[in-house]
Design a protein around this motif. Structure first.
Motif, PDB file in Angstrom:
ATOM      1  N   VAL A   1       0.515  52.434  90.603  1.00  0.00           N
ATOM      2  CA  VAL A   1       0.745  51.238  90.944  1.00  0.00           C
ATOM      3  C   VAL A   1      -0.218  50.373  90.004  1.00  0.00           C
ATOM      4  CG1 VAL A   1       0.914  49.470  92.452  1.00  0.00           C
ATOM      5  CG2 VAL A   1       2.201  51.629  93.070  1.00  0.00           C
ATOM      6  N   LYS A   2      -1.436  50.383  90.378  1.00  0.00           N
ATOM      7  CA  LYS A   2      -2.505  49.886  89.434  1.00  0.00           C
ATOM      8  C   LYS A   2      -2.311  49.924  88.049  1.00  0.00           C
ATOM      9  CE  LYS A   2      -7.860  49.616  89.262  1.00  0.00           C
ATOM     10  NZ  LYS A   2      -8.770  50.267  89.559  1.00  0.00           N
ATOM     11  N   ASP A   3      -2.154  51.026  87.488  1.00  0.00           N
ATOM     12  CA  ASP A   3      -1.829  51.199  86.054  1.00  0.00           C
ATOM     13  C   ASP A   3      -0.472  50.571  85.493  1.00  0.00           C
ATOM     14  OD1 ASP A   3      -3.934  52.881  85.866  1.00  0.00           O
ATOM     15  OD2 ASP A   3      -2.691  54.881  85.499  1.00  0.00           O
ATOM     16  N   ALA A   4       0.513  50.349  86.528  1.00  0.00           N
ATOM     17  CA  ALA A   4       1.665  49.751  86.193  1.00  0.00           C
ATOM     18  C   ALA A   4       1.393  48.138  86.180  1.00  0.00           C
ATOM     19  CB  ALA A   4       3.088  49.963  87.218  1.00  0.00           C
ATOM     20  N   LYS A   5       0.497  47.780  87.133  1.00  0.00           N
ATOM     21  CA  LYS A   5       0.123  46.239  87.130  1.00  0.00           C
ATOM     22  C   LYS A   5      -0.827  45.801  85.951  1.00  0.00           C
ATOM     23  CE  LYS A   5      -0.192  45.809  92.111  1.00  0.00           C
ATOM     24  NZ  LYS A   5      -1.115  45.395  93.110  1.00  0.00           N
ATOM     25  N   ILE A   6      -1.838  46.631  85.535  1.00  0.00           N
ATOM     26  CA  ILE A   6      -2.533  46.539  84.466  1.00  0.00           C
ATOM     27  C   ILE A   6      -1.534  46.345  83.323  1.00  0.00           C
ATOM     28  CG2 ILE A   6      -4.142  47.509  82.818  1.00  0.00           C
ATOM     29  CD1 ILE A   6      -5.682  48.610  85.546  1.00  0.00           C
ATOM     30  N   ASN A   7      -0.666  47.339  82.987  1.00  0.00           N
ATOM     31  CA  ASN A   7       0.373  47.281  81.656  1.00  0.00           C
ATOM     32  C   ASN A   7       1.085  46.087  81.722  1.00  0.00           C
ATOM     33  OD1 ASN A   7      -0.478  49.861  80.808  1.00  0.00           O
ATOM     34  ND2 ASN A   7       0.835  50.887  81.984  1.00  0.00           N
ATOM     35  N   MET A   8       1.543  45.600  82.866  1.00  0.00           N
ATOM     36  CA  MET A   8       2.414  44.395  83.064  1.00  0.00           C
ATOM     37  C   MET A   8       1.481  43.256  82.459  1.00  0.00           C
ATOM     38  SD  MET A   8       3.961  42.311  86.337  1.00  0.00           S
ATOM     39  CE  MET A   8       2.512  42.082  86.854  1.00  0.00           C
ATOM     40  N   LEU A   9       0.269  43.152  83.063  1.00  0.00           N
ATOM     41  CA  LEU A   9      -0.721  42.080  82.548  1.00  0.00           C
ATOM     42  C   LEU A   9      -1.192  42.075  81.358  1.00  0.00           C
ATOM     43  CD1 LEU A   9      -2.783  41.967  86.041  1.00  0.00           C
ATOM     44  CD2 LEU A   9      -1.211  40.114  85.124  1.00  0.00           C
ATOM     45  N   VAL A  10      -1.357  43.208  80.620  1.00  0.00           N
ATOM     46  CA  VAL A  10      -1.752  43.127  79.062  1.00  0.00           C
ATOM     47  C   VAL A  10      -0.575  42.739  78.504  1.00  0.00           C
ATOM     48  CG1 VAL A  10      -2.104  44.914  77.433  1.00  0.00           C
ATOM     49  CG2 VAL A  10      -3.486  45.007  79.670  1.00  0.00           C
ATOM     50  N   ARG A  11       0.617  43.184  78.896  1.00  0.00           N
ATOM     51  CA  ARG A  11       1.683  42.911  77.952  1.00  0.00           C
ATOM     52  C   ARG A  11       1.980  41.024  78.238  1.00  0.00           C
ATOM     53  NH1 ARG A  11       6.373  43.131  75.312  1.00  0.00           N
ATOM     54  NH2 ARG A  11       8.380  42.342  76.039  1.00  0.00           N
ATOM     55  N   GLU A  12       1.698  40.624  79.312  1.00  0.00           N
ATOM     56  CA  GLU A  12       1.668  39.034  79.465  1.00  0.00           C
ATOM     57  C   GLU A  12       0.545  38.456  78.811  1.00  0.00           C
ATOM     58  OE1 GLU A  12       1.957  37.165  83.391  1.00  0.00           O
ATOM     59  OE2 GLU A  12       2.658  39.300  84.061  1.00  0.00           O
ATOM     60  N   TYR A  13      -0.510  39.337  78.630  1.00  0.00           N
ATOM     61  CA  TYR A  13      -1.598  38.476  77.844  1.00  0.00           C
ATOM     62  C   TYR A  13      -1.349  38.694  76.075  1.00  0.00           C
ATOM     63  CZ  TYR A  13      -6.173  38.303  75.579  1.00  0.00           C
ATOM     64  OH  TYR A  13      -7.335  38.072  74.591  1.00  0.00           O
TER      65      TYR A  13
ATOM     66  N   LEU B   1      -8.579  44.146  88.705  1.00  0.00           N
ATOM     67  CA  LEU B   1      -7.969  45.359  88.398  1.00  0.00           C
ATOM     68  C   LEU B   1      -8.952  46.283  87.415  1.00  0.00           C
ATOM     69  CD1 LEU B   1      -4.336  44.657  87.940  1.00  0.00           C
ATOM     70  CD2 LEU B   1      -5.527  45.825  89.858  1.00  0.00           C
ATOM     71  N   ASN B   2     -10.353  45.690  87.392  1.00  0.00           N
ATOM     72  CA  ASN B   2     -11.371  46.541  86.410  1.00  0.00           C
ATOM     73  C   ASN B   2     -10.751  46.729  84.948  1.00  0.00           C
ATOM     74  OD1 ASN B   2     -13.224  46.370  88.455  1.00  0.00           O
ATOM     75  ND2 ASN B   2     -12.230  48.418  89.320  1.00  0.00           N
TER      76      ASN B   2
END
Length: 87
Positions: free
Chosen positions: A9-21, A49-50
Motif C-alpha cells: 500500500v505504501k509503495d502504491a501511494k508513493i507511485n501515485m504521488l510521484v506520478r502527480e509530481y 512516506l520517506n
C-alpha cells in the motif's frame, strides 16, 4: 502498519504521488496560491512516506528559495491580471 498500511500500500501511494509530481501543472482558472498549496501537499505527502523526490533537471530551482519563487510567481500573476483588466 495500521497507520501507513502494508509495504504494498505504501509503495502504491508513493507511485501515485510521484506520478502527480511528474505530471504537475497549473490548472485552468487556478491561481498561484492554489497551485502552490497542491504542490506542497504532494511534496509533504511524499516526505511523510520517506520518499524524497528531486528533479535533477531543474537545478536552477534548487538555488532559489521556495518563498522567493512563490513571491515572484504571485507578482507575475498580478501583473498579468492588471494587464488583462486594462484591456
Amino acid at each position: 502498519v495500521t497507520y501507513e498500511g502494508t509495504n504494498q500500500v505504501k509503495d502504491a501511494k508513493i507511485n501515485m504521488l510521484v506520478r502527480e509530481y511528474e505530471m504537475f501543472s497549473m490548472k485552468e482558472n487556478e491561481n498561484i496560491s492554489g497551485m502552490f498549496v497542491r504542490f506542497t501537499n504532494i511534496i509533504n505527502s511524499l516526505q511523510s512516506l520517506n520518499k524524497c523526490y528531486t528533479n535533477k533537471e531543474a537545478k536552477d530551482l534548487n538555488t532559489l528559495p521556495l518563498e522567493e519563487l512563490l513571491g515572484s510567481l504571485m507578482t507575475h500573476e498580478m501583473t498579468i491580471k492588471n494587464l488583462e483588466d486594462d484591456e
